[in-house]
Structures are given as structure tokens and as C-alpha cells.
Design a protein around this motif. Structure first.
Motif, PDB file in Angstrom:
ATOM      1  N   GLN A   1     -16.407  -1.049 -48.272  1.00  0.00           N
ATOM      2  CA  GLN A   1     -15.201  -1.430 -49.001  1.00  0.00           C
ATOM      3  C   GLN A   1     -14.379  -0.204 -49.367  1.00  0.00           C
ATOM      4  OE1 GLN A   1     -16.181  -3.340 -52.599  1.00  0.00           O
ATOM      5  NE2 GLN A   1     -14.118  -4.095 -52.986  1.00  0.00           N
TER       6      GLN A   1
ATOM      7  N   ARG B   1     -13.735  -5.319 -39.568  1.00  0.00           N
ATOM      8  CA  ARG B   1     -12.292  -5.378 -39.453  1.00  0.00           C
ATOM      9  C   ARG B   1     -11.896  -5.202 -37.987  1.00  0.00           C
ATOM     10  NH1 ARG B   1     -12.354  -7.334 -43.415  1.00  0.00           N
ATOM     11  NH2 ARG B   1     -11.246  -7.036 -45.366  1.00  0.00           N
TER      12      ARG B   1
ATOM     13  N   LEU C   1     -12.507   0.988 -46.508  1.00  0.00           N
ATOM     14  CA  LEU C   1     -11.460   0.007 -46.232  1.00  0.00           C
ATOM     15  C   LEU C   1     -10.238   0.271 -47.111  1.00  0.00           C
ATOM     16  CD1 LEU C   1     -10.622  -2.660 -44.874  1.00  0.00           C
ATOM     17  CD2 LEU C   1     -11.619  -3.842 -46.810  1.00  0.00           C
ATOM     18  N   LYS C   2     -10.528   0.540 -48.352  1.00  0.00           N
ATOM     19  CA  LYS C   2      -9.415   0.804 -49.262  1.00  0.00           C
ATOM     20  C   LYS C   2      -8.690   2.066 -48.872  1.00  0.00           C
ATOM     21  CE  LYS C   2     -11.088  -1.357 -53.388  1.00  0.00           C
ATOM     22  NZ  LYS C   2     -12.002  -1.064 -54.500  1.00  0.00           N
TER      23      LYS C   2
ATOM     24  N   CYS D   1     -17.757  -4.711 -44.554  1.00  0.00           N
ATOM     25  CA  CYS D   1     -17.028  -5.768 -43.867  1.00  0.00           C
ATOM     26  C   CYS D   1     -16.667  -5.337 -42.455  1.00  0.00           C
ATOM     27  CB  CYS D   1     -15.769  -6.105 -44.641  1.00  0.00           C
ATOM     28  SG  CYS D   1     -14.689  -4.710 -44.835  1.00  0.00           S
TER      29      CYS D   1
END
Lengths: 1066, 180
Positions: free
Chosen positions: B49, B38, B52-53, B36
Motif C-alpha cells: 500500500q 495493480r 502504491l501511495k 495489492c
């Protein structure tokens, strides 16, 4: 007028006088005058000069020169003309000069001054006719290149640019389109300073397009920049439509593969890109090396060919000995390797041709070649036993500081060989006939031939054996080759077959013969001239003893020239053996005597030194490099035997006879003669590849001996250093002898020490061996004891074993291997038990907990701990899962949104990514395996006969189908012959028959259908592909399968029908 | 750190599509995981992902960079690609330009590519098309904007600019402080 003047008229007086001339009139008159005057002037001037000349000539002046006149004499009849220096007649000048405010005139009398007239070279004046004024504007003859021609305004006729090789056909078309430019557009490629005259101006058609583009291109901040740039650029060379040909611009298609190799290939292909040559980044450097690698050797070779005579000169220059050696090394690189390669790879005839060719029949090169040959040999062996040389590398380097050395990997050699193979054949064919007779004369050639023989027989085997050191003869070769001079090389050959032959005999006999051979080696080294010299300095015994051996040697070489066959060689060898017998006896005498008698010593030493002297003499004759080798070798002759001897002594596996020999050899300087045999024995176990070989010889021996031998090697080096300077004088001989004795004593001592040391170590090792089994047994006993109770407690077995293991491993360092293995097996078995409590998510947690406690017995985590946690875990897990799911959802949504935006952005292009992804996914065909149990794999099954049924068969079938009348019910009814049935209801009979006929009838119908409309899906069924729609094909395939079976039946059935019904038909 | 708004996404994708066209969807919809974009500190980062986490553990003001920075939004809300995006642009680039070895350095110093330095160009390149610049050894050097179409490139004189410089790998050194 005067009468009328002052007369009174009407009260006034008249003044009458001639009127003034009108201005205009005057002007006209003046002009007329002016016009007339120049003409007159010119008329005057022309006669003037001749007048002067005439008057001058009258005065005896010719061409402004007056001969035989003192400077300063006035020309008679001419006032201001004087004779100046050099007899020229010049005018005296009045020069006005301003000095401050007042002016004064200076009279310049040329006769008083030395003038600076420089006479122009009359010749040039003659050569260059006076250029007319019209042509005074000079013109530079610039070069005849494109640019200057274009500057001059001459343009070449328009030629369409050559079509470049392209990747895609599309490009071709584009190029074609671009080439269709108007022909009058003259390309002025690379012209940076454009002349406005030559510019072609199609400006206007371009602008709007650009503007449009710009309008379309509305974007970010960089957009403004871009605009500015565009504007700038256009203003800078706004004269558009500059028709510069794209010189080396390459246009590639969309599908151009960005690939390193591809790029390289391309580059290789495109010669147009010449500035690639100045490419400077690292990877391209690599590229270049890789690209150019094949070239240097070639150059080398050619250079060698051409520079052969030169080299000779260089060699003879003693001052630059070292550099010469170095350079030669480089050159030899090629020859040596080539020779090597050829000797390895080529069959015998080729080899022979090759090597003479190498030599190129130049006598000059002989010495050099000699050296080359030695280096070549060295390389062979250095390659073979590189691992062995490691230990003695430093020594080796020291020894070989001044010897050419070659380091080539096997791969390189092979490559070179291949190259040479490719290159060679034609020249060989040419050269060889001329060379053949010469072959024999050069020792290297003999050597080569012999090598070739070897190779033809059992090259590989021999090498292997060499490496193993089984063959005395073979092993002896390498050191020979290294240090060997020309003659030695030649002789070595004799050794080879001899020794191989000897091998079959007992080792003792071989030994003798080796000695003989060694003697032979020594002797022939003296070429006749040398011998003559040798007579004067030293003992007379030597020539006597040596002379006999010389002629046979010659014989041998001569015979060699004729035939390269081995048999003959062997014969030669034998002969040489025989010839060398007397000398051998001589030496034997020496051997026997010297052990006790010192009186013999001087003899021997003298012999040796005389040899040294000889070599020295030879040195002067030979080319420097060779001399170098020999000089290096001279001291070694004395030293090496000693080096070898200890090694030999250290050899525990030495045979009895050898030991006997050894005893004889102790403290003898005659070892020199023994050198070769010694080497051979020393290198029994492992080969000494290097020429000196001394350190290497010992490496393979037992540990103790190796250490000692190294020391000896050092010693030897020292000796080398010491001895070199003082060789030729007698005192030195004496000293040498003493040194020798001393050293030998030291060597002996060292040997003893080494043996002691060895014994010590052996004893220690034996003790160790003795002890270990005991301890091992003990431990096993304990271990078993512990193990049995442990085994009872099944669950706790592992820790118990651990304990036992720990206890066992404490005291014993080297447990017996069996026990360890046993224990390990069990240990491992226990280690890899699957413990169910550690399975799964919860188990993992438990495992972590357990690992925190370590292997502590008290805190063992078993399944009891699992249950409660599991519930908690489940809860947590679910929570996590939900959160993860939420996240996923969120991300998916985001993705979807992104995709939608993208779709909006790109329009139709950005459809769902799924299909594209599917096409992009790579399926590894090799990883795919046919699994008959799987349904979808039926697609991979080949459809055997059903599909492969030939067209003819089909046609036949079809014909049959067409021919065959329908199995009509009438006929059938006829057959039945049941009248009752005829009259009865047909329906009753029909259904009974129908099922029988139905399946084949249907089948036929089906088939006919199929044939009538060749099924579109059929080809897809035939295709064998792992990709695409398998399931579909699978289903199709099933259909076909069914059909195939039925078809077969149909045939049979038809046959039946034919037989059954044909009579009725007729 | 937050996801891009619709507006931002549009701007960003527009910019990106100049270079890789519809291949953006390969970035958005990757088979090997969820990735993704951001926004953080006005910069657009591309990350998986997992990262991101992980990045959620770091407070926003302390977070300097996460994933790969693709570029940044200017104050005027235009998007500007950074050289760090080259890794993702190069494999998907539709239009490419190869510079000659001699012109490599010039380009890496931030200069435009002149015709004389142009070694190879993808056919049918439009004007103002985003192009990825390669060395002749096919090493991506940066990206730029085609100043001329392929056809024009053939005809222009050697000193004319054919590719406008946008970003080059030299920026890793020159703009070390600005790049994240």
C-alpha cells in the motif's frame, strides 16, 4: 524319298525332303546335353589339377617351386610355365591391353619382373584354421556391458528396482505401486537408440488420458505452445510406454523442505547421483570444499608415510633444493601440525609414542625431520605472537625466504590434532614398543620428550609465560628452535630446565649459566667426524676447548633415552654445565680481553669462521634443506648478536648486571656465544617467535629503539647478503672482522642516536604532561564561572552551557578528562531533557521548524508556537485520516473482492484467510514470559496436586464415596435424639443442617459425577501449551483450582463424619 | 495504473494458482501490511500500500515499473507470468522440480527440462501442473509446466521432455529490455 521327290501330283510337283527338327525337341535335347556336360566337366576338372601337378612333379617342380633353377628357365613339358624369381613356377601370361583405340596383347613373363607376392605368415595360418563359409560373417566381440548385451538381444532377467530411501512413507507406497509393473517389461535404461523390436507398446491406454488432460487444460497463449510442444514431443517419441527405469530420479513429497543444508545432506546420502560430482556452480564448489576438506590431510599423511624414502632422494638433489623445500613444506604441514597437536593435546605417554612413530624410525628421514622440527617450533611461536611479528614482517620474509615456513591457524591445528587423535592410537600401540629404544638417539625425539615433559608439567602456563617473556629460558627457546640444527635442538633441552631452575636464583647467576649453556650449545654441535675435519683448517684451540663438552653431551642423550623424567634431565644439565665450564672460562677470557685487546680478536673470529666452515662441511653431508637452514644461519651467527644487543641496550628496564655485561659485549664478535642469553633478555617483554627473531626482538621495546633496531635488522640482512658468498677464505675473515668492527661502531652510534631521540620524546611528553593539568584547571575555573549563572536561568541553561563549552573547547585541545567528563555529563543531561513542546504530532512539526532555524537563540520554538498549529494540524490530520481511511476501505474492499474471486476459483479451499493466517503466525515461545498478574497466564500455571492426585487416591476416594452411606437424615435424627424433632416438622431442622452438609455433599456428588464420566475436557486442562486456546484452558483451570481446595476440605469433613457418625452407624 | 477488473483478476489468479494454488491468498491477505495488484501498461504489479501511495506521485506515462511485476496480459487477454514473479512463487510453490547440475545451464538458456536433467520432483505432480524449478542446491531457477506426471517421469526415456520451460532466471539477462 528321291523317287518321290519332284513327282507330280494333282497338277503340282512334290518336294519331299527330311523335315526340320522341332524346336522343342531341339531344346529338350540341348537341355539334356547341358545337364550332362557340367558333370563331365567337373569330372574332368578334378583330374586336371593333379595332372598338372603330376606333370610338374615329373619336371622336378614341387609345390610350384623349382629349386636350383635359374629364373627364366622353362619348365620342360609345359609351354607357358617359367621359373620366376625366388624359384617359383609361374605361368607366362598374355595380357590384353588397350592402348588408345587399338588393343594389343602383352606377354607377361613373371621371370622378368620382380613380383610382389607376399607370403603370409605360415604360423598364423596354422593357428587360424580356415573358417568355413558359413561363418564368414564376422562378429565383433563387444564389451560385456549392459547395452551391448541388450543389443545382442540378451536381456537380463527382470529385477525389481531397488527401493530407494525416501522421505515419506507415502512415497514408499507409490513406489511399490510403480514396481508392480508387469515383469515382462524389460527395462532398457539409457538406451537412446531403441530397437523397435524390444519395445513394449501399451500405447493406447495413455493417449486418452492425455487428451482428457488437454481438454481440461484450457488456458493462455502459452497453452497453444504447450500443445504444440506436446504434439511434437509425442510425435518424436510416440512409441510410448517406453519403459525406462528412472535411474536417479528422485521424488519428494509436498513437505520436502527446501533447505540448503538438507540438500547437502541428501546429496551426501545419495550416492546414486553421481553426476553431482561434475556440478559446477559456485555454491556447490563451496559445498564440495566443505565436504572434502577432511580428506586432503589424510591423503597427505598417507602420502608422507609411503613417500618417506623417496623424499630423501629429493632432498639430496641440490639443484631442486627450493622445490624440495616447498614440497617438503607441504608434507611437513601434516607432520608438523600433528606433532604440534600431539604435544599439545596428548598426555605424555601418547606423545612419546606418537613422535617416534612420526619418525618411523627411518634414519633417512632424520635430516628432514630435523627441518620439520624446526618449522614446527616456528609455527608454535608464530601463532603465539602473530601480532608482534606484524611490524617486522617484511624483514622476516627476507630472512626466511629459503626456510620452510608453516602457517596454520589454531583452529586448523586443533582439527588436525583431533583427526590425528582419532587416527593415531592403533598404529601407535603397534609401533611404540619397537620405537622406544630408538627414541633417545634422535635429538628431535629428545626434544619431543622434553616438550612432552613440559607439557605434562605446566604446558599452558609455560606458554603463557613465554608469551609474557618473563622467563629468560623460555623466551630464549623460540629463536633457538627456529635456527637450531639438530644438535642445538638437543641441547636446547638442556637449557630449558637449567634456566627454569636458574630463575629461582638471582638473575646474575642465571646469566652466567646461560652463558654456559650457550657455550654448551656451540660445542656439541661438532659431532666427532666434524671435529676431525675441523682440526685441519683452523686453530687448534677450538678442538681442545670443545672436546670436553662432547662426551657429556652423549651421556645426556643416552640417559635421555632411558628416562624422560625431568629430574634426571636436570642432573644432566648440571653435568653439562660442569663440563662446559672450561670452555666457558675460555670465553670469559675472550670477553675480558677483547674489549681492550684487539689481538684476541683474530682468535675469536677464527673460531667463528671455523664454525661456519664446519657447518659448511656439515652442509655437504646433510640433506639440502637442512644445509640451507644452516647456511642461512651462518652469517646470522655473526649478525644476530649485534641485532640483539641494541635491542638489549634499548631496553630501559635492563638490570645492572646486564648492563655490565653489555659493556663487556660492546664491539665484541663473541656475541655469537652470547646469542642465546641476549635473545632471552631481548625478548623479555615480548617474545620473538621467529627463528631469526632479530627484528621482532626489538618491536616491543621503546619506540626509539624499535626504529633503530629495524634499521639494524636491515643492516643485518645486508650483511647476510654480503657474507654468504665468501665464507671460507681467510681474507674474508679479515674483511669480516673489519666489517664487524665498523658495523658495531655504527650500531653504537645508532644506539646513542636512538637514546637521544628517546630522551627528546620523553622530554616532550613530560612537557605535555606538565602543561595539560594547568590548562585543564584553568578551563574548569572558567567553566564553573559560566555555569553558575547559567544554572540560575533554568530554561536557558542548555544554550548557555553550549556557549561555555564552545568557549572552553576553543583554546584547549586536550582538556583534562575530569572536566570534560563533568561537562559532558551535564551536557548530556541537558541534551536529553524532554522538551514537552516537541512531543506529539504537532511537536514534530515544531521540531522540524526549529531544526530549520538551527540552535539560534532568537528563533526558539517553545510551547507558545504549539497551540495554534495544533488546531491546524488536527484539521489536516483528520483530512488525511479520512483519506487514509478511504484508501484503506478501498483496499480492503479490493482484497475482499480478490478473495471472493479466489474462492470461486479454488472452490472450498479458499475459505477466509484468517484461520490459516492464525495457524501460520509464529509465536515465539522464548519471548513468552509468565506474568502472574495477567489473567490469561493462569493457563501456564501448573496444577499441582489436584490434577496429580494419583489414580489410587481417586479410586480410594471413589470407594469411600461408594462405601460411605449417605449421611442419611434418619441417622442424623437419631443422633439428635430429640423426639420432639421427630414428631415436629422435619423441615425446620433440615434447612439448618443442610447448609453445613451441602457443600461437601455437593462436592462429593460432583466428584462422583466426574469419576463416573471421565471428563473429556480434563486432558486439555492438563496439557501445558502456549499455543491454542488459552482462555478456555484458563477457565477450566479455575474450576479445577476450586475443586482442589474443596476436595481437601471434603477429606477432612469426611474424616469428621467418619469419626462422628460411625458409632451411630454400627 | 488501475486495479484489475474482475475478469483480469480471474485470469490472473487462475494462472497463479497453477503454481502456488491456494497460497494466493497469502499474497492477497498478508499479515504484514496491505498488498495489492495493480495493472499498468498491461502488466500486473504487486506492491504494498505504501508504494502504491508513493507511486501516485508519478504520472502514468512516466511510470515504468512499481512494485514487483508478476507478468503481463497479452493482447488476447491471457496472462503470462514473468520471471520477476519467481520471488513470490518460489516460497509458495506446491510442486517443485529440481534439475541436475548438468541440466541447469540448459534450462537457464531457455530449454525444456529433459528427463535426463531431472534430479528430483515432487510426488503426485499432475500433468500440466505449474512447477517451480530449483537447482539441486535449492536455488529457484524458474518455473515451468510439468509435461509428465511424476509416475510417467519415472518411466519415460531420458531424452523426453518432462518440464516445459516457462521462465527462467536467465531471462534477467536475455530479456533485460522487456522485463520490468
Amino acid at each position: 524319298m528321291t523317287v518321290l521327290n519332284k513327282s507330280k501330283w494333282k497338277g503340282g510337283t512334290l518336294q519331299i525332303e527330311p523335315a526340320k527338327e522341332s524346336f522343342l525337341h531341339k531344346l529338350a535335347q540341348e537341355r539334356q546335353l547341358e545337364q550332362q556336360r557340367p558333370r563331365r566337366d567337373t569330372d574332368d576338372k578334378h583330374p586336371n589339377a593333379p595332372k598338372l601337378l603330376e606333370s610338374f612333379s615329373k619336371a622336378g617342380v614341387e609345390n610350384f617351386t623349382m629349386k636350383a633353377a635359374v629364373p627364366g628357365t622353362e619348365i620342360p613339358g609345359h609351354k607357358d610355365w617359367v621359373v620366376s624369381k625366388y624359384g617359383r613356377v609361374l605361368p607366362v601370361m598374355q595380357l590384353r591391353r588397350k592402348k588408345g583405340t587399338k588393343t594389343c596383347t602383352i606377354k607377361y613373363d613373371p621371370s622378368k619382373y620382380c613380383h610382389n607376392i607376399r607370403r603370409l605368415d605360415p604360423r598364423t595360418a596354422d593357428a587360424d584354421p580356415p573358417t568355413p563359409v558359413a561363418q564368414l560373417t564376422w562378429q565383433m566381440n563387444s564389451g560385456d556391458d549392459d547395452i551391448s548385451r541388450k543389443r545382442r538381444g540378451e536381456f537380463p532377467p527382470y529385477r525389481p528396482p531397488k527401493p530407494k530411501r525416501t522421505h515419506t512413507d507415502v512415497l514408499e507406497s507409490i513406489r511399490a505401486a510403480t514396481q508392480a509393473r508387469p515383469a515382462q517389461v524389460v527395462s532398457c535404461a539409457k538406451l537412446k537408440n531403441h530397437q523397435p523390436m524390444n519395445e513394449f507398446v501399451p500405447a493406447n491406454d495413455k493417449r486418452p488420458a492425455q487428451r482428457r488432460e488437454r481438454a481440461r487444460y484450457e488456458d493462455s497463449d502459452s497453452e497453444e505452445e504447450m500443445r504444440r510442444l506436446v504434439a511434437l514431443e509425442q510425435s518424436s517419441h510416440n512409441a510410448p510406454g517406453r519403459d525406462v527405469q528412472d535411474d536417479n530420479l528422485e521424488v519428494v513429497g509436498d513437505d520436502y523442505l527446501v533447505k540448503f543444508g538438507g540438500a547437502r545432506q541428501k546429496r551426501r546420502g545419495s550416492l546414486m547421483n553421481q553426476d553431482e560430482d561434475d556440478y559446477d556452480s559456485a555454491d556447490t564448489d563451496e559445498l564440495f570444499t566443505s565436504r572434502k576438506r577432511p580428506v586432503p590431510p589424510r591423503e597427505n599423511i598417507s602420502g608422507e608415510r609411503t613417500a618417506a624414502p623417496k623424499r630423501k632422494l629429493g632432498e639430496q638433489d641440490k639443484g631442486t633444493k627450493k622445490t624440495a623445500v616447498l614440497s617438503k613444506e607441504a608434507e611437513e604441514d601434516s607432520t608438523g601440525t600433528e606433532e604440534m597437536a600431539t604435544s599439545r593435546k596428548l598426555s605424555l605417554p601418547q606423545k612419546k609414542n606418537n613422535i617416534p612413530e612420526e619418525r618411523t624410525g627411518k634414519a633417512k628421514r632424520k635430516t628432514k625431520e630435523d627441518n620439520g622440527g624446526s618449522t614446527e617450533m616456528m609455527t608454535v611461536h608464530s601463532e603465539e605472537d602473530e601480532d608482534e611479528t606484524d611490524s617486522a614482517d617484511s624483514d622476516y620474509e627476507a630472512m626466511f625466504a629459503n626456510v620452510t615456513r608453516l602457517e596454520i591457524s589454531l583452529a586448523d591445528l586443533q582439527k588436525l590434532a583431533q583427526e590425528s587423535l582419532e587416527k593415531r592410537p592403533p598404529p601407535d600401540a603397534r609401533v611404540s614398543p619397537a620405537r622406544v629404544p630408538k627414541r633417545g638417539t634422535l635429538p628431535e625425539d629428545i626434544l619431543a620428550a622434553l616438550l612432552g615433559d613440559d607439557g605434562s608439567d605446566d604446558k599452558r602456563e609455560a606458554k603463557k609465560e613465554k608469551q609474557k617473556g618473563r622467563r629468560v629460558a623460555r623466551t630464549r627457546l623460540p629463536p633457538f628452535r627456529g635456527t637450531a640444527t639438530l644438535d642445538e635442538d638437543a641441547l636446547k633441552k638442556t637449557d630449558v630446565p637449567e634456566n627454569t631452575k636458574d630463575k629461582s636464583d638471582g638473575s646474575s647467576s642465571s646469566f652466567d649459566e646461560e652463558a654456559k649453556a650457550a657455550a654448551a650449545v656451540r660445542r656439541p654441535r661438532l659431532s666427532p667426524q666434524r671435529e676431525q675435519k675441523q682440526v685441519s683448517p683452523d686453530s687448534e684451540e677450538l678442538p681442545v676447548s670443545r672436546k670436553p663438552s662432547l662426551p657429556p653431551q652423549k651421556n645426556i642423550s643416552e640417559e635421555r633415552t632411558g628416562k624422560a623424567k625431568r629430574k634426571i634431565k636436570d642432573d644432566d644439565d648440571e653435568r653439562s654445565k660442569e663440563m662446559s665450564v672450561p670452555s666457558e672460562e675460555d670465553e670469559d677470557e675472550v670477553d675480558s680481553a677483547e674489549s681492550d685487546d684487539e689481538a684476541v680478536f683474530p682468535n675469536v673470529t677464527r673460531l667463528e669462521i671455523s664454525l661456519a666452515y664446519l657447518r659448511k662441511m656439515a652442509k655437504e653431508k646433510r640433506a639440502p634443506p637442512d644445509a640451507r637452514v644452516t647456511s642461512a644461519r651462518v652469517p646470522k651467527g655473526g649478525i644476530l648478536p649485534e641485532d640483539d644487543m641494541p635491542a638489549f641496550l634499548g631496553d630501559s628496564s635492563s638490570e645492572d648486571e646486564r648492563e655490565a655485561k653489555k659493556e663487556k659485549q660492546k664491539g665484541s664478535t663473541v656475541a655469537r656465544t652470547r646469542l642465546p642469553p641476549f635473545r632471552g633478555t631481548a625478548t623479555l617483554d615480548e617474545e620473538a617467535p621467529k627463528t631469526t627473531g632479530a627484528p621482532q626482538n626489538t618491536t616491543g621495546e621503546s619506540d626509539a629503539s624499535s626504529s633503530s633496531s629495524e634499521e639494524e635488522a636491515e643492516e643485518a640482512e645486508e650483511a647476510v647478503a654480503l657474507r654468504r658468498p665468501r665464507l671460507s677464505t681467510r681474507e674474508e675473515e679479515e674483511r669480516q672482522r673489519k666489517d664487524n668492527k665498523r658495523r658495531l661502531a655504527a650500531v653504537e652510534q645508532r644506539r646513542k642516536e636512538a637514546q637521544e631521540h628517546k630522551k627528546l620524546i620523553q622530554g616532550a611528553l613530560a612537557n605535555l604532561d606538565a602543561v595539560t593539568p594547568k590548562t585543564g584547571k584553568h578551563i574548569v575555573f572558567n567553566f564553573d564561572d559560566d555555569d553558575e549563572p547559567a544554572a540560575v536561568a533554568a530554561d536557558d541553561s542548555v544554550p548557555a552551557r553550549d556557549k561555555a563549552r564552545a568557549a572552553a573547547s576553543g583554546p584547549r585541545l586536550f582538556g583534562s578528562s575530569e572536566d570534560e567528563e563533568d561537562g559532558d555529563d551535564e551536557e548530556d543531561g541537558g541534551r536529553f531533557h524532554i522538551r514537552p513542546q516537541f512531543e506529539g504530532q504537532a511537536g514534530q512539526k515544531l521540531m522540524e521548524l526549529q531544526s530549520r532555524f538551527g540552535t539560534d537563540e532568537r528563533f526558539r520554538m517553545d510551547s507558545r508556537f504549539l497551540e495554534e498549529e495544533e488546531k491546524e494540524d488536527d484539521k489536516e490530520e483528520s483530512e488525511v485520516k479520512t483519506s487514509v481511511a478511504e484508501d484503506e476501505d478501498f483496499l480492503q474492499e479490493e482484497k475482499r473482492r480478490n478473495m471472493s474471486i479466489l474462492q470461486g476459483l479454488l472452490g472450498h479451499q479458499a475459505t477466509s484467510a484468517k484461520p490459516s493466517a492464525k495457524t501460520k503466525t509464529f509465536r515465539d515461545v522464548s519471548a513468552l514470559h509468565y506474568d502472574p498478574s495477567r489473567e490469561e497466564h493462569a493457563a501456564f500455571e501448573s496444577k499441582a496436586d489436584s490434577n496429580k492426585k494419583s489414580k489410587s487416591a481417586r479410586r480410594k476416594k471413589r470407594e469411600e464415596a461408594q462405601k460411605l452411606p449417605e449421611v442419611s437424615k434418619e441417622i442424623f435424627y437419631d443422633v439428635s435424639g430429640d423426639l420432639k424433632a421427630m414428631f415436629g416438622p422435619a423441615a425446620v431442622q433440615k434447612p439448618a443442617e443442610q447448609p453445613k452438609a451441602s457443600w461437601d455433599e455437593e462436592e462429593e456428588e460432583e466428584e462422583e459425577k466426574d469419576e463416573e464420566q471421565p471428563a473429556p475436557e480434563e486432558p486439555s486442562g492438563f496439557m501445558f501449551s502456549f499455543f491454542g486456546d488459552e482462555i478456555q484452558t484458563a477457565s477450566e483451570h479455575k474450576e479445577y483450582k476450586a475443586e482442589s481446595i474443596q476436595a481437601a476440605k471434603v477429606m477432612r469433613a469426611r474424616g469428621y463424619f467418619d469419626v462422628g457418625f460411625s458409632p451411630q452407624n454400627r | 495504473m488501475r486495479p484489475l477488473t474482475e475478469e483480469e483478476t480471474k485470469t490472473f489468479f487462475e494462472k497463479l494458482s497453477k503454481y502456488i494454488g491456494e497460497n494466493i491468498k497469502l499474497l492477497v491477505d498478508r499479515p504484514d501490511g496491505t498488498y495489492c495488484f495493480r495493472l499498468h501498461n498491461n502488466r500486473v504489479y504487486y506492491m504494498s500500500q505504501n508504494i502504491l501511495k508513493l507511486s501516485t506521485n508519478i504520472s502514468r506515462d512516466k511510470l515504468v515499473s512499481v512494485g514487483t511485476c508478476f507478468g503481463k496480459f497479452t493482447k488476447t487477454n491471457k496472462f503470462r507470468l514473468h520471471i520477476t514473479a519467481l520471488d513470490f512463487l518460489a516460497p509458495y510453490a506446491k510442486f517443485k522440480v529440481w534439475v541436475k547440475p548438468g541440466a541447469e545451464q540448459s534450462f537457464l538458456y531457455g530449454n525444456h527440462i529433459l528427463k535426463s536433467g531431472l534430479g528430483r520432483i515432487t510426488e503426485n505432480t499432475m500433468q500440466y501442473q505449474g512447477v517451480v524449478v530449483y537447482s539441486m542446491a535449492d536455488v529457484p531457477l524458474g518455473f515451468g509446466v510439468a509435461a509428465k506426471t511424476t509416475q510417467e517421469c519415472r518411466r519415460v526415456d531420458p531424452m523426453s521432455i518432462v518440464v516445459f520451460h516457462q521462465a527462467d532466471v536467465g531471462e534477467f539477462i536475455r530479456n533485460e529490455d522487456a522485463l520490468t
